[in-house]
Design a protein around this motif. Structure first.
Motif, PDB file in Angstrom:
ATOM      1  N   THR A   8       1.108  -1.660  -0.041  1.00 36.62           N
ATOM      2  CA  THR A   8      -0.192  -0.065  -0.300  1.00 36.62           C
ATOM      3  C   THR A   8       0.505   0.876   0.074  1.00 36.62           C
ATOM      4  O   THR A   8      -0.288   2.526   0.229  1.00 36.62           O
ATOM      5  CB  THR A   8      -0.631  -0.001   1.446  1.00 36.62           C
ATOM      6  N   ALA A   9       2.432   1.500  -0.454  1.00 40.91           N
ATOM      7  CA  ALA A   9       3.051   2.152  -0.237  1.00 40.91           C
ATOM      8  C   ALA A   9       3.281   3.129  -1.711  1.00 40.91           C
ATOM      9  O   ALA A   9       3.161   2.622  -2.306  1.00 40.91           O
ATOM     10  CB  ALA A   9       4.272   1.300   0.834  1.00 40.91           C
ATOM     11  N   ASP A  10       3.930   3.878  -1.812  1.00 40.01           N
ATOM     12  CA  ASP A  10       4.789   4.283  -2.951  1.00 40.01           C
ATOM     13  C   ASP A  10       5.779   4.043  -3.265  1.00 40.01           C
ATOM     14  O   ASP A  10       5.824   3.009  -2.992  1.00 40.01           O
ATOM     15  CB  ASP A  10       4.787   6.011  -2.706  1.00 40.01           C
ATOM     16  N   SER A  36       5.406  -1.056  -3.257  1.00 37.99           N
ATOM     17  CA  SER A  36       4.184  -1.004  -4.452  1.00 37.99           C
ATOM     18  C   SER A  36       3.118  -0.871  -4.041  1.00 37.99           C
ATOM     19  O   SER A  36       2.648  -2.134  -3.707  1.00 37.99           O
ATOM     20  CB  SER A  36       5.297  -1.051  -5.306  1.00 37.99           C
ATOM     21  N   THR A  37       2.330   0.000  -4.057  1.00 37.13           N
ATOM     22  CA  THR A  37       0.423   0.239  -4.028  1.00 37.13           C
ATOM     23  C   THR A  37       0.003  -1.390  -5.113  1.00 37.13           C
ATOM     24  O   THR A  37       0.446  -0.840  -6.182  1.00 37.13           O
ATOM     25  CB  THR A  37      -0.499   1.170  -3.530  1.00 37.13           C
ATOM     26  N   ALA A 218       1.056   5.568   0.576  1.00 38.05           N
ATOM     27  CA  ALA A 218       1.288   7.173   0.835  1.00 38.05           C
ATOM     28  C   ALA A 218       3.108   6.423   1.099  1.00 38.05           C
ATOM     29  O   ALA A 218       3.367   5.426   1.483  1.00 38.05           O
ATOM     30  CB  ALA A 218       0.779   6.531   2.978  1.00 38.05           C
ATOM     31  N   SER A 219       4.220   7.110   1.198  1.00 40.08           N
ATOM     32  CA  SER A 219       5.203   6.965   1.300  1.00 40.08           C
ATOM     33  C   SER A 219       5.474   7.197   3.185  1.00 40.08           C
ATOM     34  O   SER A 219       4.559   7.318   3.416  1.00 40.08           O
ATOM     35  CB  SER A 219       6.114   8.193   0.856  1.00 40.08           C
TER      36      SER A 219
END
Length: 246
Positions: A8-10, A36-37, A218-219
Motif C-alpha cells: 500500500t506504499a509508494d 508498492s501499491t 503513502a510514503s
C-alpha cells in the motif's frame, strides 16, 4: 472472495532505503516491508486476479497459483515491474491495460506469455462471475482505476491520480461501493499535479459516499506527521496485508 493488498506504499516502500525516520525504524523492528501499491482478488476456486504488478515477489507469492488476469492501472515502474518475471510463465496471462502505446521498458517488445489487451474507458470485463470496469483517472500517465463487482459487494481500486474527471466521478457516485481505496500519496502542504493528498482524497471519498473509504499509496514522509502530531483521519491509511471479503 478475498480482496487483499500486496502493498500500500509508494515507489520507495516502507521502510525506505537508508531512511531512519520513526515510521521506517518501526517497520524494520516489526520485520515489515510494505511495497508498492497493488492488490489481488482471490476467487472461490483459489485462482486470483491481480490489480497492478509492481510487487516484485509476484512469481514467488503466486508460483503455483493460477492467475486469471492482471488489470494494470498504468505503466509506471512501481505498478508493472512484476511483469518482467511473470511474462516467463508457462501460462498465457491476459493483462488489461489503458491505451498506452509506450508501455514500460521492453515489456511490449518481449511480451512472451503476457497477452496485452487494451480496455477503453468504462469498458467492462467479466471473469468467473466477477465484473471489472475501467474508470479513467487523471495522472501523469494514462491511468485506469478499476471497480470490481462480485456477487457480494463492490470494490473501487483507484490509484494513482491527481484528480478525478466529472465523468468518472459521476460513474463512481452511481455505484453502491462497499470499499473504496484511493490514492493519497502526499500531505496537504505538498503541492502535486500527480497525486492526491489526505485532504483532497477525503473530499472525493465524501463525494462518492462508499460504505467504507481508505487511503493508499503513502510514503513514510506522508505518514510521519500523522504519527508525530497524532492526527486522526476520518479515512485511514491501510497497510500491506489489509483484506476485505467481497
Amino acid at each position: 472472495m478475498k480482496f487483499e493488498f500486496l502493498g500500500t506504499a509508494d515507489t520507495g516502500g516502507i521502510p525506505l532505503h537508508q531512511c531512519h525516520c520513526e515510521m521506517c525504524e518501526a517497520a524494520r523492528q516489526k520485520g515489515v516491508s510494505n511495497r508498492s501499491t497493488s492488490a489481488y482478488l482471490e476467487l472461490d476456486d483459489g485462482s486470483v486476479i491481480l490489480f497492478d504488478a509492481g510487487y516484485d515477489l509476484l512469481c514467488d507469492r503466486f508460483n503455483t497459483t493460477r492467475i486469471r488476469a492482471v488489470f494494470l492501472t498504468h505503466f509506471h515502474a512501481d505498478h508493472c515491474l512484476g511483469l518482467i518475471r511473470l511474462r516467463k510463465s508457462v501460462d498465457t496471462i491476459a493483462c488489461y491495460i489503458p491505451d498506452d502505446t509506450e508501455g514500460f521498458g521492453d515489456l511490449f517488445v518481449h511480451k512472451d506469455s503476457i497477452d496485452y489487451q487494451v480496455m477503453q474507458p468504462f469498458e467492462a470485463k467479466e471473469i468467473e462471475g466477477v465484473k471489472i470496469v475501467a474508470v479513467p483517472l487523471l495522472h501523469s500517465k494514462l491511468t485506469h482505476g478499476y471497480v470490481i463487482f462480485t456477487c457480494k459487494g463492490v470494490v473501487a481500486y483507484l490509484t494513482d491520480c491527481a484528480s478525478i474527471s466529472s465523468e468518472s466521478l459521476a460513474y463512481l457516485k452511481a455505484q453502491k461501493i462497499d470499499h473504496l481505496f484511493l490514492d493519497a500519496a502526499y500531505t496537504p502542504w505538498f503541492a502535486s499535479n500527480k497525486h492526491l493528498n489526505w485532504e483532497s482524497a477525503g473530499e472525493y471519498i465524501e463525494s462518492i459516499n462508499p460504505k467504507n473509504g481508505y487511503l493508499i499509496h503513502a510514503s513514510c514522509k506522508t505518514l510521519l506527521p500523522l504519527h508525530v502530531k497524532k492526527i486522526r483521519l476520518k479515512y485511514p491509511y491501510i497497510e500491506q496485508g489489509f483484506a476485505v471479503e467481497v
